[in-house]
Design an enzyme around this catalytic site. Structure first.
Site, PDB file in Angstrom:
ATOM      1  N   HIS A   7       0.793  -1.230   0.000  1.00 57.60           N
ATOM      2  CA  HIS A   7       0.000   0.000   0.000  1.00 57.60           C
ATOM      3  C   HIS A   7       0.828   1.284   0.000  1.00 57.60           C
ATOM      4  O   HIS A   7       0.271   2.370  -0.128  1.00 57.60           O
ATOM      5  CB  HIS A   7      -0.984  -0.011   1.191  1.00 57.60           C
ATOM      6  N   ASP A  21      -9.851   0.011   4.238  1.00 54.87           N
ATOM      7  CA  ASP A  21      -8.673  -0.627   4.829  1.00 54.87           C
ATOM      8  C   ASP A  21      -8.965  -0.973   6.295  1.00 54.87           C
ATOM      9  O   ASP A  21      -9.726  -0.273   6.962  1.00 54.87           O
ATOM     10  CB  ASP A  21      -7.506   0.395   4.775  1.00 54.87           C
ATOM     11  N   HIS A  39      -6.564  -0.654   8.234  1.00 58.71           N
ATOM     12  CA  HIS A  39      -5.554   0.241   8.805  1.00 58.71           C
ATOM     13  C   HIS A  39      -5.709   1.651   8.254  1.00 58.71           C
ATOM     14  O   HIS A  39      -6.201   1.830   7.134  1.00 58.71           O
ATOM     15  CB  HIS A  39      -4.142  -0.270   8.472  1.00 58.71           C
ATOM     16  N   ASP A  96      -3.025   3.723   7.805  1.00 62.94           N
ATOM     17  CA  ASP A  96      -1.830   4.026   6.999  1.00 62.94           C
ATOM     18  C   ASP A  96      -1.489   5.513   7.034  1.00 62.94           C
ATOM     19  O   ASP A  96      -1.080   6.103   6.029  1.00 62.94           O
ATOM     20  CB  ASP A  96      -2.009   3.536   5.552  1.00 62.94           C
ATOM     21  N   HIS A 147       4.325   1.261   3.997  1.00 62.88           N
ATOM     22  CA  HIS A 147       2.922   0.987   3.614  1.00 62.88           C
ATOM     23  C   HIS A 147       1.944   1.397   4.719  1.00 62.88           C
ATOM     24  O   HIS A 147       0.741   1.484   4.459  1.00 62.88           O
ATOM     25  CB  HIS A 147       2.709  -0.465   3.181  1.00 62.88           C
ATOM     26  N   ASP A 177      -7.466  -1.582   0.147  1.00 56.30           N
ATOM     27  CA  ASP A 177      -6.531  -2.573   0.691  1.00 56.30           C
ATOM     28  C   ASP A 177      -7.328  -3.853   0.922  1.00 56.30           C
ATOM     29  O   ASP A 177      -8.345  -3.838   1.639  1.00 56.30           O
ATOM     30  CB  ASP A 177      -5.969  -2.017   2.015  1.00 56.30           C
ATOM     31  N   ASP A 225      -6.962  -6.156   2.795  1.00 52.31           N
ATOM     32  CA  ASP A 225      -7.119  -6.543   4.208  1.00 52.31           C
ATOM     33  C   ASP A 225      -8.295  -5.837   4.894  1.00 52.31           C
ATOM     34  O   ASP A 225      -8.597  -6.115   6.063  1.00 52.31           O
ATOM     35  CB  ASP A 225      -5.810  -6.407   4.998  1.00 52.31           C
ATOM     36  N   GLU A 271      -2.089  -5.141  -1.602  1.00 50.03           N
ATOM     37  CA  GLU A 271      -1.790  -6.029  -0.470  1.00 50.03           C
ATOM     38  C   GLU A 271      -2.241  -7.475  -0.654  1.00 50.03           C
ATOM     39  O   GLU A 271      -2.293  -8.237   0.319  1.00 50.03           O
ATOM     40  CB  GLU A 271      -2.302  -5.461   0.860  1.00 50.03           C
TER      41      GLU A 271
HETATM   42  N1  ARG Z   1      -0.223   0.306  11.377  1.00 50.70           N
HETATM   43  C1  ARG Z   1       0.760  -0.697  11.090  1.00 50.70           C
HETATM   44  C2  ARG Z   1       2.073  -0.042  10.661  1.00 50.70           C
HETATM   45  O1  ARG Z   1       2.188   1.153  10.582  1.00 50.70           O
HETATM   46  C3  ARG Z   1       0.260  -1.654  10.002  1.00 50.70           C
HETATM   47  C4  ARG Z   1       0.062  -1.014   8.665  1.00 50.70           C
HETATM   48  C5  ARG Z   1      -0.488  -1.986   7.653  1.00 50.70           C
HETATM   49  N2  ARG Z   1      -0.618  -1.364   6.361  1.00 50.70           N
HETATM   50  C6  ARG Z   1      -1.030  -1.971   5.266  1.00 50.70           C
HETATM   51  N3  ARG Z   1      -1.044  -1.245   4.159  1.00 50.70           N
HETATM   52  N4  ARG Z   1      -1.385  -3.232   5.233  1.00 50.70           N
HETATM   53  O2  ARG Z   1       3.008  -0.720  10.397  1.00 50.70           O
HETATM   54 MN    MN Z   2      -3.348  -0.311   3.743  1.00 51.88          MN
HETATM   55 MN    MN Z   3      -4.349  -2.639   5.691  1.00 52.20          MN
END
Ligand code: ARG
Ligand code: MN
Ligand code: MN
Ligand code: MN
Length: 314
Positions: free
Chosen positions: A96, A119, A121, A123, A136, A227, A229, A272
């Site tokens: 990402h 997402d 998350h 990010d 990411h 994303d 996920d 992802e």
């Molecule tokens: N918040 C966590 C980090 O900063 C997980 C980020 C996951 N990001 C993603 N694009 N899957 O590492």
């Molecule tokens: Mn993401």
């Molecule tokens: Mn994510």
């Protein structure tokens, strides 16, 4: 009206291998064939080829900054060209961190775009708040004007100037937000919908409020950064940072159908998908086919079918 598909086999926005094989997995799951049933021509531009720099020391605890910066600069140009040529553009990742280049390149052509980030998350870590260092998990922080003085000058990123306001961004599907990210979201007053909000309001209302927030003053191009996920891990297990309690299949499809129905989708990232992390071939195939389903639905595939056309008779 036409669609461009752009593969971005890149993984250095995080430390696990395999996500660079996402574009192939999504194509192998039948993406191009599925899009060929829709009403407009599809141009598959193939995969970009990224250079992995050998000398790329971490900046603070952020790994591969120059490699990620350079990859995103290349992607930015490719997305900008595709949008400039009039295509609705689908970017297949890759991790990402690629959203930095994708949204930046889109904004070059469409400075008034808005961003819907689907997402688990947010990010939106900066290098100072990031627990992992991984880029990411920091993509959005590079985009926001409001975070300009919170971002250090990372090697590889001098070409990125913040171009998006916090009010032009909506998150959907959040359920794993770091403490520093929570503070940023609250400070900036970002509109977001966690999985709890979706439980409470229902996905229909969530999309209504999203469009009211982004589009009620004026219609403008939508960048959808999806994303995989965001989906529940039962539907999309082959990904680097799965989090339980994600979107159901029908919630995921509702989001993309409603975005299609605005008529404003301009660029979509699908990121992802990591075929190396599936526990079985079925796990990889279900993840990739989930990706194909949300892309097709964002581009107008419906659940009610459609009338007989020349294409459907062949
Ligand atoms: N918040 C966590 C980090 O900063 C997980 C980020 C996951 N990001 C993603 N694009 N899957 O590492
Ligand atoms: Mn993401
Ligand atoms: Mn994510
Ligand atoms: Mn066919």
């Amino acid at each position: 009206h036409s669609v461009a598909v752009l593969g971005a086999p890149f993984s250095k926005g995080q430390k696990r291998g395999g996500v660079e094989n996402g574009p192939k997995a999504i194509r192998d799951a039948g993406l191009i064939e599925r899009l060929s049933h829709l009403d407009y021509p599809v141009h598959d531009f193939g995969d970009l080829s990224f250079q992995y720099l050998e000398k790329d020391e971490p900046y603070m605890h952020v790994p591969f900054p120059r490699t990620v910066g350079r990859a995103n600069k290349l992607l930015s140009g490719a997305v900008s060209n595709a949008v400039g040529a009039g295509h609705t553009t689908i970017m297949l990742g890759g991790d990402h961190s690629l959203a930095i280049g994708s949204v930046e390149g889109h904004a070059k052509q469409c400075p008034d775009l808005c961003l819907i980030w689907v997402d688990a998350h947010a990010d939106i870590n900066t290098p100072f708040t990031s627990p992992s260092g991984n880029l990411h998990g920091q993509s959005v922080a590079f985009m926001l004007k409001e975070l300009q003085n919170k971002m250090p000058e990372l090697p590889g990123f001098s070409w990125v100037k913040p171009f998006l306001s916090a009010k032009d961004l909506v998150y959907i599907g959040l359920r794993d937000v770091d403490p520093g990210e929570y503070d940023i979201l609250k400070d900036l007053g970002v509109q977001y919908f966690t999985m709890r909000d979706i439980d409470r309001l229902g996905i229909q209302r969530v999309m209504e409020v999203t469009f009211h927030h982004l589009l009620s003053r004026k219609q403008r191009p939508i960048h959808l950064s999806f994303d995989i996920d965001a989906m529940d891990p039962s539907l999309a297990p082959a990904t680097g940072t799965p989090v339980n309690g994600g979107l159901t299949y029908r919630e995921g499809i509702w989001i993309t159908e409603e975005i299609h129905n605005t008529g404003l989708l301009s660029v979509m990232d699908l990121v992802e998908v990591n075929p190396d992390l599936g526990a079985s071939r079925e796990a990889v195939e279900s993840t990739a086919s989930m990706a194909v389903d949300v892309i097709a639905s964002a581009l107008g595939q419906t659940r009610e079918g459609g009338p007989i056309t020349q294409e459907s008779q062949t």
